[in-house]
Scaffold this active site. Structure first.
Site, PDB file in Angstrom:
ATOM      1  N   TYR A  85     -11.898   2.733  21.953  1.00 10.96           N
ATOM      2  CA  TYR A  85     -11.252   3.716  21.073  1.00 10.96           C
ATOM      3  C   TYR A  85     -11.245   5.135  21.647  1.00 10.96           C
ATOM      4  CZ  TYR A  85     -11.214   6.491  16.622  1.00 10.96           C
ATOM      5  OH  TYR A  85     -10.962   7.376  15.600  1.00 10.96           O
TER       6      TYR A  85
ATOM      7  N   LYS B 210      -8.284   8.311  22.080  1.00  5.52           N
ATOM      8  CA  LYS B 210      -8.341   9.587  21.359  1.00  5.52           C
ATOM      9  C   LYS B 210      -8.379  10.746  22.363  1.00  5.52           C
ATOM     10  CE  LYS B 210      -8.285   8.533  16.918  1.00  5.52           C
ATOM     11  NZ  LYS B 210      -7.047   8.779  16.135  1.00  5.52           N
TER      12      LYS B 210
ATOM     13  N   LYS C 126       0.834  -1.212   0.000  1.00  8.16           N
ATOM     14  CA  LYS C 126       0.000   0.000   0.000  1.00  8.16           C
ATOM     15  C   LYS C 126       0.872   1.266   0.000  1.00  8.16           C
ATOM     16  CE  LYS C 126      -2.532  -0.993   3.686  1.00  8.16           C
ATOM     17  NZ  LYS C 126      -3.491  -0.645   4.755  1.00  8.16           N
TER      18      LYS C 126
HETATM   19  N1  LIG Z   1     -12.508   6.333   9.678  1.00  9.38           N
HETATM   20  C1  LIG Z   1     -13.148   7.114  10.537  1.00  9.38           C
HETATM   21  O1  LIG Z   1     -14.382   7.131  10.567  1.00  9.38           O
HETATM   22  C2  LIG Z   1     -12.394   8.008  11.445  1.00  9.38           C
HETATM   23  C3  LIG Z   1     -11.033   7.900  11.617  1.00  9.38           C
HETATM   24  N2  LIG Z   1     -10.383   8.757  12.459  1.00  9.38           N
HETATM   25  C4  LIG Z   1      -8.938   8.662  12.632  1.00  9.38           C
HETATM   26  O2  LIG Z   1      -8.329   9.180  11.453  1.00  9.38           O
HETATM   27  C5  LIG Z   1      -7.124   8.477  11.180  1.00  9.38           C
HETATM   28  C6  LIG Z   1      -7.193   7.877   9.788  1.00  9.38           C
HETATM   29  O3  LIG Z   1      -8.260   6.972   9.742  1.00  9.38           O
HETATM   30  P1  LIG Z   1      -8.683   6.240   8.383  1.00  9.38           P
HETATM   31  O4  LIG Z   1      -8.687   7.191   7.271  1.00  9.38           O
HETATM   32  O5  LIG Z   1      -9.943   5.484   8.713  1.00  9.38           O
HETATM   33  O6  LIG Z   1      -7.468   5.250   8.199  1.00  9.38           O
HETATM   34  P2  LIG Z   1      -7.381   3.769   7.622  1.00  9.38           P
HETATM   35  O7  LIG Z   1      -7.843   2.794   8.662  1.00  9.38           O
HETATM   36  O8  LIG Z   1      -8.058   3.691   6.311  1.00  9.38           O
HETATM   37  O9  LIG Z   1      -5.808   3.659   7.474  1.00  9.38           O
HETATM   38  C7  LIG Z   1      -5.022   3.546   8.634  1.00  9.38           C
HETATM   39  C8  LIG Z   1      -3.576   3.812   8.289  1.00  9.38           C
HETATM   40  O10 LIG Z   1      -2.773   3.651   9.461  1.00  9.38           O
HETATM   41  C9  LIG Z   1      -1.761   2.669   9.231  1.00  9.38           C
HETATM   42  N3  LIG Z   1      -1.477   1.982  10.488  1.00  9.38           N
HETATM   43  C10 LIG Z   1      -2.339   1.315  11.286  1.00  9.38           C
HETATM   44  N4  LIG Z   1      -1.714   0.794  12.348  1.00  9.38           N
HETATM   45  C11 LIG Z   1      -0.406   1.150  12.235  1.00  9.38           C
HETATM   46  C12 LIG Z   1       0.754   0.892  13.016  1.00  9.38           C
HETATM   47  N5  LIG Z   1       0.698   0.150  14.126  1.00  9.38           N
HETATM   48  N6  LIG Z   1       1.939   1.409  12.607  1.00  9.38           N
HETATM   49  C13 LIG Z   1       2.004   2.134  11.472  1.00  9.38           C
HETATM   50  N7  LIG Z   1       0.943   2.398  10.701  1.00  9.38           N
HETATM   51  C14 LIG Z   1      -0.245   1.904  11.072  1.00  9.38           C
HETATM   52  C15 LIG Z   1      -2.396   1.779   8.149  1.00  9.38           C
HETATM   53  O11 LIG Z   1      -1.458   1.036   7.386  1.00  9.38           O
HETATM   54  P3  LIG Z   1      -0.982  -0.462   7.814  1.00  9.38           P
HETATM   55  O12 LIG Z   1      -2.214  -1.178   8.294  1.00  9.38           O
HETATM   56  O13 LIG Z   1      -0.388  -1.031   6.573  1.00  9.38           O
HETATM   57  O14 LIG Z   1       0.029  -0.253   8.892  1.00  9.38           O
HETATM   58  C16 LIG Z   1      -3.044   2.841   7.265  1.00  9.38           C
HETATM   59  O15 LIG Z   1      -2.089   3.491   6.478  1.00  9.38           O
HETATM   60  C17 LIG Z   1      -6.985   7.452  12.309  1.00  9.38           C
HETATM   61  O16 LIG Z   1      -6.179   7.999  13.322  1.00  9.38           O
HETATM   62  C18 LIG Z   1      -8.411   7.264  12.787  1.00  9.38           C
HETATM   63  O17 LIG Z   1      -8.461   6.827  14.128  1.00  9.38           O
HETATM   64  C19 LIG Z   1     -11.028   9.743  13.135  1.00  9.38           C
HETATM   65  C20 LIG Z   1     -12.380   9.902  12.994  1.00  9.38           C
HETATM   66  C21 LIG Z   1     -13.164   9.033  12.162  1.00  9.38           C
HETATM   67  C1  LIG Z   2     -27.530  18.655  16.282  1.00 13.13           C
HETATM   68  C2  LIG Z   2     -26.235  18.149  16.853  1.00 13.13           C
HETATM   69  C3  LIG Z   2     -26.353  16.827  17.455  1.00 13.13           C
HETATM   70  C4  LIG Z   2     -25.038  16.233  17.784  1.00 13.13           C
HETATM   71  C5  LIG Z   2     -25.260  14.830  18.183  1.00 13.13           C
HETATM   72  C6  LIG Z   2     -24.029  14.040  18.385  1.00 13.13           C
HETATM   73  C7  LIG Z   2     -23.947  12.994  17.332  1.00 13.13           C
HETATM   74  C8  LIG Z   2     -22.849  12.053  17.554  1.00 13.13           C
HETATM   75  C9  LIG Z   2     -22.213  11.669  16.267  1.00 13.13           C
HETATM   76  C10 LIG Z   2     -21.019  10.822  16.517  1.00 13.13           C
HETATM   77  C11 LIG Z   2     -20.123  10.816  15.343  1.00 13.13           C
HETATM   78  C12 LIG Z   2     -18.868  10.063  15.598  1.00 13.13           C
HETATM   79  C13 LIG Z   2     -17.868  10.360  14.533  1.00 13.13           C
HETATM   80  C14 LIG Z   2     -16.505   9.840  14.850  1.00 13.13           C
HETATM   81  C15 LIG Z   2     -16.262   8.524  14.195  1.00 13.13           C
HETATM   82  C16 LIG Z   2     -15.006   7.865  14.588  1.00 13.13           C
HETATM   83  O1  LIG Z   2     -14.080   8.398  15.120  1.00 13.13           O
HETATM   84  C17 LIG Z   2     -15.036   6.433  14.319  1.00 13.13           C
HETATM   85  N1  LIG Z   2     -15.614   6.171  13.056  1.00 13.13           N
HETATM   86  C18 LIG Z   2     -13.714   5.811  14.505  1.00 13.13           C
HETATM   87  O2  LIG Z   2     -13.029   5.566  13.371  1.00 13.13           O
END
Ligand SMILES: NC(=O)C1=CN([C@@H]2O[C@H](COP(=O)(O)OP(=O)(O)OC[C@H]3O[C@@H](n4cnc5c(N)ncnc54)[C@H](OP(=O)(O)O)[C@@H]3O)[C@@H](O)[C@H]2O)C=CC1
Ligand SMILES: CCCCCCCCCCCCCCCC(=O)[C@@H](N)CO
Length: 337
Positions: free
Chosen positions: A179, A183, A50
């Site tokens: 989780y 965070k 990747k």
């Molecule tokens: N998806 C969501 O809904 C949300 C995500 N976030 C946060 O945003 C960030 C990005 O999320 P998202 O776009 O979903 O990412 P992905 O899960 O799609 O990708 C995760 C990335 O992190 C790498 N990774 C995971 N574990 C390790 C490790 N131990 N060492 C090095 N690299 C690692 C993965 O590669 P590899 O596995 O090859 O190591 C990959 O590149 C994260 O911190 C997530 O917690 C926040 C809010 C919402």
């Molecule tokens: C009118 C305003 C009302 C507000 C209500 C609150 C609603 C809560 C929404 C929770 C959303 C969580 C997003 C984060 C996702 C995340 O971090 C994970 N997907 C991990 O990857």
């Protein structure tokens, strides 16, 4: 997005940027957009295939295809020794200069109800979410904050350390207990470093004889749902109740999240949200965090507190009603029939 005449606080052209988790989802979107803005980029994650693809895509998006440089490093960032190796390797690759920007994006979520998730998996979430970020920050800041001879000090540049959190650090949602605490810990680390770094920045202004080579700024991004491979994966263990509680959220694409975050960095923001509900969630939990702007954040906070007077009991009563209607869930979170 910048107003007329306002300065770009996050100009990455010709700068060297390290992005952890840069091979997928939001991290990769950030890597591609910073490449298009002229940065030299190093992506770090575990899976080589990747990472190779991400480097190819960055090359295709580069603003200056002949002069920009790209690199990847495979590392498991839960290991602090690996984080030190990453910074050392980037520095060598960068002709002996430490990176200018480090953006921690690595991490994923393993949802489930607290007692259903084995305790080792709770600990693993702390490792992949909190410790990948804290290890990276530790190795980075050690390299950045080392006092250097005045001749090695940079004239204009400012270094940026960016964490990626989640709005779940502000507002609890049942089913995210493995989780959200990790965070929330990142948010606390970010706030503490945001203050602590001022000692170094102060020394940089007045004690150039023994000061770091440049100013450092800390930022943290709090996305809502992101339509990433990680999101598809977390849906597999996410309890139905959790899906219901977060139904107000309309997940954003990785490139949208990256774009909004980069614009906010260009405006110089510290705690960054990516949409309106995200801002409301932040507003109710600003606490003692530094504000992006006194007026805007104070008004936001007032509005949020009013909205959350209703939202807090609503989230609890939805959960109670769920239990009353469906009884206890089976271990994978789906209601027992
Ligand atoms: N998806 C969501 O809904 C949300 C995500 N976030 C946060 O945003 C960030 C990005 O999320 P998202 O776009 O979903 O990412 P992905 O899960 O799609 O990708 C995760 C990335 O992190 C790498 N990774 C995971 N574990 C390790 C490790 N131990 N060492 C090095 N690299 C690692 C993965 O590669 P590899 O596995 O090859 O190591 C990959 O590149 C994260 O911190 C997530 O917690 C926040 C809010 C919402
Ligand atoms: C009118 C305003 C009302 C507000 C209500 C609150 C609603 C809560 C929404 C929770 C959303 C969580 C997003 C984060 C996702 C995340 O971090 C994970 N997907 C991990 O990857």
């Amino acid at each position: 997005m910048l107003g007329l005449g306002s300065r770009n606080e996050f100009n990455v052209e010709w700068q060297t940027v390290v992005i952890t988790g840069g091979s997928d989802g939001m991290g990769k979107a950030v890597a591609l957009q910073l490449s298009a803005k002229g940065a030299n980029v190093v992506v770090v994650a575990r899976t080589v295939s990747k990472l190779v693809t991400a480097v190819e895509e960055m090359k295709a998006k580069a603003a200056n295809k002949f002069k920009q440089r790209f690199h990847y490093i495979s590392a498991d960032l839960t290991d602090p020794v690996e984080c030190e190796r990453v910074i050392a390797e980037v520095t060598t690759w960068n002709s002996g200069a430490v990176p200018d920007v480090v953006w921690c994006c690595a991490g994923f979520s393993r949802p489930g109800f607290f007692i259903d998730v084995p305790i080792q998996e709770h600990r693993q979430q702390m490792d992949t979410v909190y410790w990948t970020a804290a290890n990276t920050a530790h190795a980075t800041l050690r390299s950045w904050l080392e006092p250097v001879h005045p001749s090695a000090q940079m004239k204009t540049s400012r270094r940026h350390l960016i964490f990626t959190c989640s709005t779940l650090a502000f507002v609890p949602i049942a089913g995210y207990s493995p989780y959200s605490p990790a965070k929330a810990a990142i948010r606390s680390l970010s706030d503490t470093l945001n203050q602590e770094i001022e000692m170094y920045n102060g020394a940089y202004q007045r004690h150039r004889g023994a000061a770091p080579a440049a100013d450092v700024k800390i930022h943290t991004v709090f996305p809502m749902g992101i339509l990433s491979p990680g999101f598809d994966n977390e849906e597999k263990t996410k309890p139905e109740l959790t899906k219901k509680l977060e139904e107000a959220d309309k997940p954003q694409t990785p490139s949208e999240v990256a774009k909004v975050s980069i614009s906010a960095l260009e405006r110089g923001e510290y705690l960054i949200t990516t949409n309106f509900i995200g801002s409301l969630m932040k507003g109710t939990a600003l606490g003692a965090s530094p504000r992006n702007g006194i007026v805007g954040d104070t008004l936001l906070s007032c509005l949020s507190h009013l909205v959350f007077l209703q939202v807090i009991p609503e989230l609890r009563s939805k959960t109670f009603t769920w239990g009353k209607k469906n009884g206890l869930p089976s271990a994978n979170g789906t209601p027992a029939s």
